[in-house]
Design a protein around this motif. Structure first.
Motif, PDB file in Angstrom:
ATOM      1  N   LEU A 166      -6.363  -0.474   4.108  1.00  0.00           N
ATOM      2  CA  LEU A 166      -5.091   0.190   3.819  1.00  0.00           C
ATOM      3  C   LEU A 166      -5.040   0.652   2.363  1.00  0.00           C
ATOM      4  O   LEU A 166      -4.635   1.786   2.085  1.00  0.00           O
ATOM      5  CB  LEU A 166      -3.913  -0.757   4.093  1.00  0.00           C
ATOM      6  N   TYR A 167      -5.427  -0.218   1.443  1.00  0.00           N
ATOM      7  CA  TYR A 167      -5.369   0.147   0.025  1.00  0.00           C
ATOM      8  C   TYR A 167      -6.317   1.304  -0.288  1.00  0.00           C
ATOM      9  O   TYR A 167      -6.014   2.160  -1.117  1.00  0.00           O
ATOM     10  CB  TYR A 167      -5.667  -1.055  -0.870  1.00  0.00           C
ATOM     11  N   ALA A 187       0.838  -1.201   0.000  1.00  0.00           N
ATOM     12  CA  ALA A 187       0.000   0.000   0.000  1.00  0.00           C
ATOM     13  C   ALA A 187       0.876   1.256   0.000  1.00  0.00           C
ATOM     14  O   ALA A 187       0.573   2.233  -0.692  1.00  0.00           O
ATOM     15  CB  ALA A 187      -0.937  -0.012   1.205  1.00  0.00           C
ATOM     16  N   GLY A 188       1.963   1.221   0.755  1.00  0.00           N
ATOM     17  CA  GLY A 188       2.883   2.355   0.776  1.00  0.00           C
ATOM     18  C   GLY A 188       3.471   2.634  -0.592  1.00  0.00           C
ATOM     19  O   GLY A 188       3.573   3.793  -1.014  1.00  0.00           O
ATOM     20  N   TYR A 209      -4.510   4.362   1.120  1.00  0.00           N
ATOM     21  CA  TYR A 209      -3.265   4.636   0.411  1.00  0.00           C
ATOM     22  C   TYR A 209      -3.469   4.843  -1.086  1.00  0.00           C
ATOM     23  O   TYR A 209      -2.534   4.803  -1.860  1.00  0.00           O
ATOM     24  CB  TYR A 209      -2.247   3.519   0.667  1.00  0.00           C
ATOM     25  N   ASP A 210      -4.719   5.041  -1.488  1.00  0.00           N
ATOM     26  CA  ASP A 210      -5.040   5.591  -2.803  1.00  0.00           C
ATOM     27  C   ASP A 210      -5.059   4.628  -3.986  1.00  0.00           C
ATOM     28  O   ASP A 210      -4.810   5.039  -5.119  1.00  0.00           O
ATOM     29  CB  ASP A 210      -4.111   6.763  -3.113  1.00  0.00           C
ATOM     30  N   SER A 269       0.905   4.274  -2.854  1.00  0.00           N
ATOM     31  CA  SER A 269       0.689   5.698  -2.557  1.00  0.00           C
ATOM     32  C   SER A 269       1.771   6.580  -3.172  1.00  0.00           C
ATOM     33  O   SER A 269       1.564   7.772  -3.353  1.00  0.00           O
ATOM     34  CB  SER A 269       0.617   5.922  -1.051  1.00  0.00           C
TER      35      SER A 269
END
Length: 181
Positions: A62-63, A22-23, A66-67, A26
């Motif tokens: 999270l996804y 996820a990071g 995180y966009d 983003s």
């Protein structure tokens, strides 16, 4: 299997987990007309059903934050007769996702909630499609993808180039997995 215009895989693309992926998502520069999607599934290494489902939904949240632009829940092989869908592990997963994610999707900075589709195997029987679609939309999913891999090895094997059959046989007998292409 380049000569056969096909690919074989097992457990998709293992990765280091939801938070690192996820990071990275983003950090990807957004390009208009090129959405970023994620494919999520239950972690087969987690034995407890409740923990496995909670982990799936945690990753989906999270996804969303995180966009990612859309998600697909990968349930590639339902192996479910249409009569027993509501009693199946597949339906339990879909219902859990509805209750713990779909019903609480945030708008954050989005103009609408993140779309969530469900991905099935291309081995899904035509007689199952209507009931699957009815259940998916009843539960609040946004769409469906019938196009993951096949596990009908005998049927697929006849289309595999003779020079690649030894590899095909080894892989499918050793690992299982799916065939695409």
């Amino acid at each position: 299997l380049p000569r056969s215009h096909a690919a074989i895989n097992w457990l998709g693309l293992p990765n280091e987990g939801h938070l690192p992926v996820a990071g990275r998502i983003s950090e990807i520069e957004k390009v208009i007309g090129c959405p970023i999607g994620v494919s999520v599934m239950e972690d087969p290494a987690v034995e407890d059903d409740t923990q496995r489902l909670a982990s799936l939904v945690h990753g989906m949240k999270l996804y969303e934050v995180y966009d990612a632009d859309f998600m697909e829940v990968n349930v590639s092989c339902p192996n479910t007769s249409s009569e027993s869908l509501k009693k199946s592990p597949l339906y339990k997963t879909l219902k859990y996702v509805k209750e713990h994610f779909l019903d609480s999707r945030s708008l954050s900075e989005r103009s609408r909630p993140i779309p969530v589709v469900v991905k099935f195997s291309n081995d899904t029987h035509l007689f199952e499609v209507k009931q699957l679609m009815d259940h998916l939309f009843e539960l609040g999913f946004d769409g469906v993808n019938f196009g993951n891999t096949s596990k009908q090895y005998d049927e697929v094997r006849s289309k595999v180039d003779l020079r690649e059959r030894k590899l095909f046989d080894y892989f499918t007998n050793t690992f299982g997995g799916g065939v695409s292409g």
